[in-house]
Design an enzyme around this catalytic site. Structure first.
Site, PDB file in Angstrom:
ATOM      1  N   GLY A  18       0.798  -1.222   0.000  1.00 55.17           N
ATOM      2  CA  GLY A  18       0.000   0.000   0.000  1.00 55.17           C
ATOM      3  C   GLY A  18       0.826   1.265   0.000  1.00 55.17           C
ATOM      4  N   ASP A  19       1.945   1.240   0.697  1.00 55.84           N
ATOM      5  CA  ASP A  19       2.847   2.396   0.730  1.00 55.84           C
ATOM      6  C   ASP A  19       3.294   2.747  -0.686  1.00 55.84           C
ATOM      7  OD1 ASP A  19       4.714   4.341   1.838  1.00 55.84           O
ATOM      8  OD2 ASP A  19       6.289   2.860   1.490  1.00 55.84           O
ATOM      9  N   SER A  20       3.708   1.753  -1.437  1.00 57.54           N
ATOM     10  CA  SER A  20       4.176   1.979  -2.811  1.00 57.54           C
ATOM     11  C   SER A  20       3.056   2.454  -3.723  1.00 57.54           C
ATOM     12  CB  SER A  20       4.774   0.692  -3.381  1.00 57.54           C
ATOM     13  OG  SER A  20       5.880   0.295  -2.623  1.00 57.54           O
TER      14      SER A  20
END
EC number: 3.1.26.-
Length: 140
Positions: A18-20
């Site tokens: 999700g961060d990416s």
């Protein structure tokens, strides 16, 4: 590639993806809005992707009842995950909430819910920009 049941992934794995994904959405948004210099891109992106910004967004999502019950379940999975890393620029609670935010993004992405991911991310981007405009107006 091995098949993995996304619904069984731990919160840290979901947050990792999700961060990416969220970062790519933000970078695309900034570039498509005319920012092209790396230093300005980085500074502007931080307003969207910092742990503090993501924790604030979660509070705004809760206020707006934006997330579904299932999405809240994945938020909690990410928030409650036992991470081995420490926050660089945030307290532990803010960092954990932002991990939950990222877990929701990872869950939506990895389960192929592209339209819903678009909807949530676009809402987040608009909310941050609205807040930035409000803060800028208060300074002037």
């Amino acid at each position: 590639m091995a098949k993995v049941d996304v619904k069984l992934l731990n919160g840290i794995a979901l947050a990792y993806a999700g961060d990416s994904i969220y970062e790519v959405y933000v970078r695309d948004h900034l570039i498509f809005n005319g920012l092209t210099k790396p230093d300005r891109l980085h500074k502007s992106a931080t307003k969207f992707v910092s742990a503090k910004a993501q924790a604030w967004l979660i509070s705004q999502m809760e206020e707006a009842s934006l997330l579904t019950e299932e999405e809240w379940t994945y938020f909690k999975r990410g928030r409650n995950a036992n991470s081995k890393t420490k926050a660089k620029n945030a307290d532990i609670l803010t960092y954990r909430i932002s991990t939950g935010f990222e877990a929701v993004m990872g869950y939506l992405h990895l389960t192929g819910q592209t339209e819903r991911l678009d909807e949530v991310v676009n809402w987040c981007i608009a909310k941050i920009e609205e807040e930035q405009a409000k803060l800028l107006g208060e300074r002037n």
